[in-house]
Design a protein around this motif. Sequence first.
Motif, PDB file in Angstrom:
ATOM      1  N   GLU A  70       0.818  -1.218   0.000  1.00  0.00           N
ATOM      2  CA  GLU A  70       0.000   0.000   0.000  1.00  0.00           C
ATOM      3  C   GLU A  70       0.849   1.264   0.000  1.00  0.00           C
ATOM      4  OE1 GLU A  70      -2.061  -1.348   3.361  1.00  0.00           O
ATOM      5  OE2 GLU A  70      -3.903  -1.842   2.267  1.00  0.00           O
ATOM      6  N   GLU A  71       2.043   1.197   0.565  1.00  0.00           N
ATOM      7  CA  GLU A  71       2.908   2.375   0.559  1.00  0.00           C
ATOM      8  C   GLU A  71       3.433   2.656  -0.848  1.00  0.00           C
ATOM      9  OE1 GLU A  71       5.795   2.742   3.682  1.00  0.00           O
ATOM     10  OE2 GLU A  71       4.536   1.641   5.105  1.00  0.00           O
ATOM     11  N   VAL A  72       3.625   1.599  -1.653  1.00  0.00           N
ATOM     12  CA  VAL A  72       4.038   1.785  -3.050  1.00  0.00           C
ATOM     13  C   VAL A  72       2.907   2.445  -3.835  1.00  0.00           C
ATOM     14  CG1 VAL A  72       4.624   0.586  -5.201  1.00  0.00           C
ATOM     15  CG2 VAL A  72       5.663  -0.136  -3.049  1.00  0.00           C
TER      16      VAL A  72
ATOM     17  N   LEU B 202       0.470   7.457  -6.126  1.00  0.00           N
ATOM     18  CA  LEU B 202      -0.601   8.448  -6.046  1.00  0.00           C
ATOM     19  C   LEU B 202      -0.033   9.842  -5.803  1.00  0.00           C
ATOM     20  CD1 LEU B 202      -3.513   9.405  -5.873  1.00  0.00           C
ATOM     21  CD2 LEU B 202      -3.574   8.592  -3.505  1.00  0.00           C
ATOM     22  N   LEU B 203       0.921   9.957  -4.898  1.00  0.00           N
ATOM     23  CA  LEU B 203       1.555  11.247  -4.626  1.00  0.00           C
ATOM     24  C   LEU B 203       2.244  11.773  -5.884  1.00  0.00           C
ATOM     25  CD1 LEU B 203       2.437  13.472  -2.652  1.00  0.00           C
ATOM     26  CD2 LEU B 203       4.410  12.041  -2.055  1.00  0.00           C
ATOM     27  N   PHE B 204       2.913  10.884  -6.599  1.00  0.00           N
ATOM     28  CA  PHE B 204       3.570  11.253  -7.855  1.00  0.00           C
ATOM     29  C   PHE B 204       2.560  11.807  -8.851  1.00  0.00           C
ATOM     30  CE2 PHE B 204       4.357   9.700 -12.216  1.00  0.00           C
ATOM     31  CZ  PHE B 204       5.459  10.468 -12.548  1.00  0.00           C
ATOM     32  N   MET B 205       1.400  11.126  -8.990  1.00  0.00           N
ATOM     33  CA  MET B 205       0.385  11.553  -9.939  1.00  0.00           C
ATOM     34  C   MET B 205      -0.221  12.900  -9.544  1.00  0.00           C
ATOM     35  SD  MET B 205       0.179   9.569 -12.503  1.00  0.00           S
ATOM     36  CE  MET B 205      -1.320  10.267 -13.204  1.00  0.00           C
TER      37      MET B 205
ATOM     38  N   PRO C  78       4.447  10.184   7.067  1.00  0.00           N
ATOM     39  CA  PRO C  78       4.451  10.526   8.494  1.00  0.00           C
ATOM     40  C   PRO C  78       3.588  11.749   8.818  1.00  0.00           C
ATOM     41  CG  PRO C  78       6.665   9.974   7.788  1.00  0.00           C
ATOM     42  CD  PRO C  78       5.818  10.041   6.543  1.00  0.00           C
ATOM     43  N   GLN C  79       3.568  12.727   7.911  1.00  0.00           N
ATOM     44  CA  GLN C  79       2.744  13.920   8.144  1.00  0.00           C
ATOM     45  C   GLN C  79       1.252  13.591   8.065  1.00  0.00           C
ATOM     46  OE1 GLN C  79       4.374  17.733   6.408  1.00  0.00           O
ATOM     47  NE2 GLN C  79       5.693  16.305   5.313  1.00  0.00           N
TER      48      GLN C  79
ATOM     49  N   ALA D  13      -1.126   5.259   4.579  1.00  0.00           N
ATOM     50  CA  ALA D  13      -1.207   4.919   3.155  1.00  0.00           C
ATOM     51  C   ALA D  13      -2.616   4.462   2.799  1.00  0.00           C
ATOM     52  CB  ALA D  13      -0.184   3.834   2.818  1.00  0.00           C
ATOM     53  N   GLN D  14      -3.214   3.628   3.643  1.00  0.00           N
ATOM     54  CA  GLN D  14      -4.576   3.149   3.410  1.00  0.00           C
ATOM     55  C   GLN D  14      -5.563   4.317   3.379  1.00  0.00           C
ATOM     56  OE1 GLN D  14      -5.385   0.255   6.468  1.00  0.00           O
ATOM     57  NE2 GLN D  14      -3.676  -1.053   5.868  1.00  0.00           N
TER      58      GLN D  14
END
Length: 263
Positions: A138-140, A145-148, A175-176, A196-197
């Motif tokens: 899920e972290e991957v 998602l953050l990249f997109m 972490p934030q 991440a979830q």
Amino acid sequence: MITKAFREYKDQDVVFTNANEDLNIKGIIKYLAKRAVATGTASEKELTTTVMVVGMPNVGKSSLINSLRRIGVKKGKAAPTGAIPGITRTVAGTIKVLDSPKVYLIDTPGVMVPHISDPITAIKVALTGAISDHLFDEEVIADYLLFMLNQQQDHSYMTLYNIKEPTDNIHEFLPQVAKYIGALKRGGELNLSAAAQFLIKQYRIGKLGRFTLDDICPESLEIFMTQKAEEGVSRRQQKKADKLEERKRKRVVFQHSQGDSKL
């Protein structure tokens, strides 16, 4: 753009809908009625047509059927729904969504290709929820998602999660998010998996904006559709060549067997 591309290269009617908001549901019902009348020979009241609803897991097939039923025949939920793939496991019979002409739908289990060779495509499919979350890190998925989001120049996550500046670093970002939602393990350690979830779920319900994960500019769509058409021709040609080769092999085997029988 997508609608035009499908009509030009696939000769298919495409309607974008949202079962949560009943967007274009009436249009689909009218289309089903029109097709039923066009393909039938009886009077409209006697016409009956059955349509199979097919698609990838967790894309909203059952939700769409329930919306069609609610608007078409003013009746309640008939197909089970859920936020995870695999809710519909069997074909459970027909569901009426229109009285005149009579239109019935069949809800089917999600259809998925047996293997996705491209890792980026696999991550996109997982992000949309078509693959069970436990099958992917899920972290991957959250990292992609953050990249997109950054690719789309969408930094609304800063306001949503009280983050001071945009970042591409998932190890700084999660972490934030974990702090913001209070995701902690025993001993006060930040629960990055829970963060991440949470992030993935926020995307799926539209809190992070509504955008596609694929490039849908006209040029990219044209390239994609052309490639798919060429791949289809290549597969048909390969199947034809394989059949000819198989016939040749059987002919050789038969000739050898005939020669052996004469001996």
